[in-house]
Design a protein around this motif. Structure first.
Motif, short mmCIF file in Angstrom:
data_model
loop_
_atom_site.label_atom_id
_atom_site.label_comp_id
_atom_site.label_asym_id
_atom_site.label_seq_id
_atom_site.Cartn_x
_atom_site.Cartn_y
_atom_site.Cartn_z
N LEU A 162 33.40 -68.57 40.24
CA LEU A 162 33.38 -69.57 41.30
C LEU A 162 34.73 -69.51 42.00
O LEU A 162 35.77 -69.51 41.34
N ASN A 163 34.70 -69.45 43.33
CA ASN A 163 35.94 -69.33 44.10
C ASN A 163 35.95 -70.28 45.29
O ASN A 163 34.89 -70.69 45.79
N THR A 164 37.16 -70.59 45.73
CA THR A 164 37.36 -71.40 46.92
C THR A 164 38.31 -70.67 47.86
O THR A 164 39.15 -69.88 47.42
N LEU A 165 38.17 -70.93 49.15
CA LEU A 165 39.05 -70.32 50.15
C LEU A 165 39.25 -71.31 51.29
O LEU A 165 38.36 -71.50 52.12
N ARG B 28 33.28 -67.11 59.66
CA ARG B 28 32.71 -65.82 59.23
C ARG B 28 33.70 -65.04 58.38
O ARG B 28 33.32 -64.43 57.35
N GLU B 29 34.97 -65.03 58.78
CA GLU B 29 35.98 -64.31 58.01
C GLU B 29 36.11 -64.89 56.60
O GLU B 29 36.21 -64.14 55.61
N HIS B 30 36.12 -66.21 56.49
CA HIS B 30 36.28 -66.84 55.19
C HIS B 30 35.02 -66.69 54.33
O HIS B 30 35.12 -66.51 53.11
N ILE B 31 33.86 -66.77 54.97
CA ILE B 31 32.62 -66.56 54.22
C ILE B 31 32.59 -65.15 53.62
O ILE B 31 32.25 -64.97 52.45
N GLU B 32 32.95 -64.17 54.42
CA GLU B 32 32.94 -62.79 53.92
C GLU B 32 33.93 -62.59 52.78
O GLU B 32 33.61 -61.97 51.76
N ARG B 33 35.13 -63.14 52.93
CA ARG B 33 36.15 -62.97 51.90
C ARG B 33 35.77 -63.65 50.59
O ARG B 33 35.88 -63.06 49.52
N VAL B 34 35.32 -64.90 50.68
CA VAL B 34 35.01 -65.62 49.44
C VAL B 34 33.76 -65.04 48.78
O VAL B 34 33.66 -65.00 47.55
N LEU B 35 32.82 -64.55 49.57
CA LEU B 35 31.62 -63.92 49.01
C LEU B 35 31.96 -62.67 48.22
O LEU B 35 31.57 -62.52 47.05
N HIS B 36 32.70 -61.76 48.82
CA HIS B 36 32.96 -60.48 48.15
C HIS B 36 33.95 -60.64 47.00
O HIS B 36 33.85 -59.92 45.99
#
Length: 351
Positions: free
Chosen positions: A188-191, A240-248
């Motif tokens: 589980l991660n947060t950004l 979009r940038e944060h979604i991609e980073r936290v997803l990967h």
């Protein structure tokens, strides 16, 4: 953060009222414009006449019954919410613990935004991992959106607000024990991006009393003012940038690749059609797994989104043993969150 299989979600509960306010009815009564309904993109929102903390008690009772646990065995209770809980200068988590009979737990609160459900789960997981005296945790969430403070169809851009409560039971099983758990919480991660707090504040000054800026809450105007100051499309790009980073990052920490055949699905957040189209789908459609949405009859459930989504995954038996699912979302401020859960490969009796 990687948790592996040492932290388990034992059971999940959700409480939703039977009453629904449909988009069609709201438009017929001139409470909802057609273009707003299209941006939200849901059929109906649940409407409760039960106070929000009592809704959380009901969801927790359901989760405890499913787990076969007693409330007095809970070591930690974290409650989270978005909107008013019924009293000022008061602690809803203590009330919920008292109503449940969880008299030996530490009641805590996380009151931040719609990501509260994910952040409370994260906090509980960290405490379970760090404190040997904490073995069983309960995360609750609840919201009831009522006028004059909140207009469930119009207070937020592109998002209808539904009343609901959720409960998630998380534990650290004893070594070599077998437990009949719903999921393992693998990662589980947060950004966060603190600069984006202005999109829920706009140009409004800080007020001295609740609803000092007027009622109902008008986050639509705040978003328009912030967009005028920062530029059109800036927030969508940041999202979009944060979604991609936290997803990967979360997939990596869970130890799976995006094309792993065991990655069965990603659950889309209940944030409205326009937000999904502009922020989430351009990123998550790159995954080969199924994209699932459960919001057509609920809209956005605030802090209860994750509990409700986990309940749908488990109740519909969407995952086969060993399969993975991704949950993703965000909350005002803004902070993006992502988790990977796995259906257990074996089950047994808790001891």
């Amino acid at each position: 953060m990687r948790f592996g299989t040492e932290l388990r979600i034992r059971a999940v509960g959700t409480w939703l009222p039977d009453t629904r306010d449909t988009a069609v009815q709201a438009m017929q009564e001139d409470r909802l414009a057609e273009d707003t309904a299209q941006r939200i993109g849901v059929r109906a929102l649940p409407v409760s006449d039960v106070p929000a903390p009592d809704m959380a008690v009901r969801a927790a009772q359901q989760a405890l019954a499913r787990a076969g646990w007693q409330a007095q065995d809970i070591d930690l209770l974290i409650h989270t919410w978005l909107y008013y809980q019924g009293h000022e200068l008061w602690s809803p988590p203590h009330y919920i613990a008292n109503q449940l009979g969880a008299h030996h737990c530490l009641p805590l609160a996380i009151h931040q935004g719609c990501d509260g459900g994910a952040l409370a789960l994260y906090d509980a997981a960290l405490r379970l991992r760090a404190d040997p005296d904490v073995r069983r945790a309960l995360v609750t969430s609840s919201d009831r959106y009522v006028l004059p403070g909140i207009d469930r169809w119009n207070s937020y851009p592109s998002m209808g607000l539904g009343d609901a409560a959720g409960a998630v039971l998380l534990h650290r099983p004893l070594p070599q024990s077998q437990t009949d758990d719903a999921f393992s919480l693998l990662a589980l991660n947060t950004l966060p991006c603190v600069e984006t707090e202005v999109f829920l504040r706009g140009q409004s000054p800080l007020h001295s009393v609740p609803l000092g800026g007027g009622a109902p809450v008008d986050a639509v105007t705040a978003a328009r003012q912030a967009t005028a100051d920062t530029g059109k499309g800036v927030f969508d790009r940041i999202a979009r940038e944060h979604i991609e980073r936290v997803l990967h990052t979360t997939l990596y920490e869970a130890g799976i690749s995006a094309d792993d055949p065991r990655l069965r699905c990603l659950v889309l957040p209940r944030v409205g059609a326009r937000t999904l189209d502009q922020q989430y789908l351009p990123v998550v459609q790159q995954l080969p797994c199924k994209l699932l949405g459960f919001d057509d009859d609920t809209g956005h459930l605030g802090c209860s989104d994750w509990a409700a989504d986990l309940d749908e995954l488990h109740g519909q038996r969407i995952l086969e043993p060993g399969d993975f699912a991704v949950l993703i979302g965000a909350g005002g401020g803004f902070t993006w969150t992502c988790a990977v859960v796995q259906a257990p490969t074996s089950t047994g009796k808790d001891r």
